[in-house]
Design an enzyme around this catalytic site. Structure first.
Site, PDB file in Angstrom:
ATOM      1  N   GLY A 106       0.686  -1.192   0.045  1.00  0.00           N
ATOM      2  CA  GLY A 106       0.016  -0.122   0.010  1.00  0.00           C
ATOM      3  C   GLY A 106       0.749   1.299   0.109  1.00  0.00           C
ATOM      4  N   SER A 107       1.872   1.254  -0.436  1.00  0.00           N
ATOM      5  CA  SER A 107       2.784   2.485  -0.547  1.00  0.00           C
ATOM      6  C   SER A 107       2.257   3.230  -1.433  1.00  0.00           C
ATOM      7  CB  SER A 107       4.411   2.322  -0.854  1.00  0.00           C
ATOM      8  OG  SER A 107       4.622   1.874  -2.236  1.00  0.00           O
ATOM      9  N   ASN A 108       1.753   2.868  -2.665  1.00  0.00           N
ATOM     10  CA  ASN A 108       1.024   3.756  -3.647  1.00  0.00           C
ATOM     11  C   ASN A 108      -0.264   4.151  -3.006  1.00  0.00           C
ATOM     12  OD1 ASN A 108       2.455   4.031  -6.466  1.00  0.00           O
ATOM     13  ND2 ASN A 108       2.719   1.949  -5.684  1.00  0.00           N
ATOM     14  N   HIS A 143       1.816   0.351 -13.327  1.00  0.00           N
ATOM     15  CA  HIS A 143       2.625  -1.031 -13.621  1.00  0.00           C
ATOM     16  C   HIS A 143       4.201  -0.367 -13.410  1.00  0.00           C
ATOM     17  CE1 HIS A 143       3.908  -4.956 -14.901  1.00  0.00           C
ATOM     18  NE2 HIS A 143       4.664  -4.407 -15.671  1.00  0.00           N
ATOM     19  N   ARG A 169      -5.778  -8.676  -8.673  1.00  0.00           N
ATOM     20  CA  ARG A 169      -6.518  -9.626  -9.352  1.00  0.00           C
ATOM     21  C   ARG A 169      -6.952  -8.959 -10.786  1.00  0.00           C
ATOM     22  NH1 ARG A 169      -8.992 -13.352  -6.988  1.00  0.00           N
ATOM     23  NH2 ARG A 169      -8.244 -13.395  -5.045  1.00  0.00           N
ATOM     24  N   LYS A 222     -16.214 -14.537 -10.009  1.00  0.00           N
ATOM     25  CA  LYS A 222     -15.861 -13.057 -10.214  1.00  0.00           C
ATOM     26  C   LYS A 222     -16.891 -12.362 -10.148  1.00  0.00           C
ATOM     27  CE  LYS A 222     -11.769 -12.390 -12.662  1.00  0.00           C
ATOM     28  NZ  LYS A 222     -10.755 -11.608 -12.047  1.00  0.00           N
ATOM     29  N   ILE A 237      -9.402  -7.286 -13.509  1.00  0.00           N
ATOM     30  CA  ILE A 237     -10.785  -6.819 -13.610  1.00  0.00           C
ATOM     31  C   ILE A 237     -11.667  -7.637 -14.322  1.00  0.00           C
ATOM     32  CG2 ILE A 237     -11.829  -4.796 -13.679  1.00  0.00           C
ATOM     33  CD1 ILE A 237     -10.171  -4.657 -11.301  1.00  0.00           C
TER      34      ILE A 237
END
Ligand code: GRF
Length: 189
Positions: A12-14, A109, A91, A65, A93
């Site tokens: 979760g740094s972003n 990315h 995951r 899903k 989408i």
């Protein structure tokens, strides 16, 4: 104020860089929800500290899903979410969310797409011995790391770089570029 949801699965740094950067840079957006598919992920603690509402559930609790994404969609609608930012969400989408948010789901990315897609963008670029790699912000489509590119930033690889030193610079670049792209996207939407 555009209402954003961030989807994340791990560190979760972003996520944290987006939430704090939006506040510090006074960007006209608000992170109203974290969606997390890993109930023990560190990103949940970050969200609690930053007072961002969290929705978390394990995929295996759902039939498929479509059922999982239908549950997410209900949360997104309840919070009035207009734009989704994926930040280390592991995951793919599916059609349920893609159809509900056309051109409104963004991904980050850690490589210069279309080079080195998939889960190990930094490692794969390092192992290939490239002299430069980088970060890509792109729209999400039905493929893996394949949607239209919004922005890229180059990160040079120095001969003395280790995987750790390169990873550190990639992540620093990610945190800066994601905010920069968000500003650009908000201007266009
Ligand atoms: C980042 O490198 C991102 O590009 C990739 O997953 C990683 C997530 O890192 N999709 P963090 O959880 O934001 O620290």
């Amino acid at each position: 104020m555009k209402k954003l949801a961030i989807f994340a699965s791990g560190n979760g740094s972003n996520f944290e860089a987006l939430v704090t950067g939006i506040q510090q840079q006074k960007i006209a957006a608000q992170v109203v929800l974290l969606v997390c598919d890993q109930p023990t992920a560190l990103v949940i603690q970050r969200a609690q500290r930053l007072k961002i509402p969290v929705w978390t559930a394990e995929f295996k609790q759902f039939a498929d899903k479509a059922a999982f994404e239908t549950a997410i969609l209900a949360q997104l609608r309840q919070h009035g979410v207009e734009l989704i930012l994926l930040a280390g969400y592991m995951r793919i989408i599916g059609p349920t969310l893609l159809q509900a948010y056309p051109q409104r789901i963004i991904n980050i990315h850690p490589a210069l797409l279309p080079k080195f897609p998939g889960r190990h963008g930094i490692e794969d670029a390092f192992a290939a011995g490239v002299t430069e790699t980088g970060v890509t912000i792109h729209y999400v489509d039905a493929g893996v790391d394949s949607g239209p590119i919004i922005q890229q930033a180059v990160v040079p690889v120095a001969p003395q770089d280790t995987l750790a030193s390169l990873s550190r610079r990639i992540h620093q670049t990610e945190h800066r570029l994601y905010l920069q792209s968000l500003v650009k996207i908000l201007e266009e939407k």
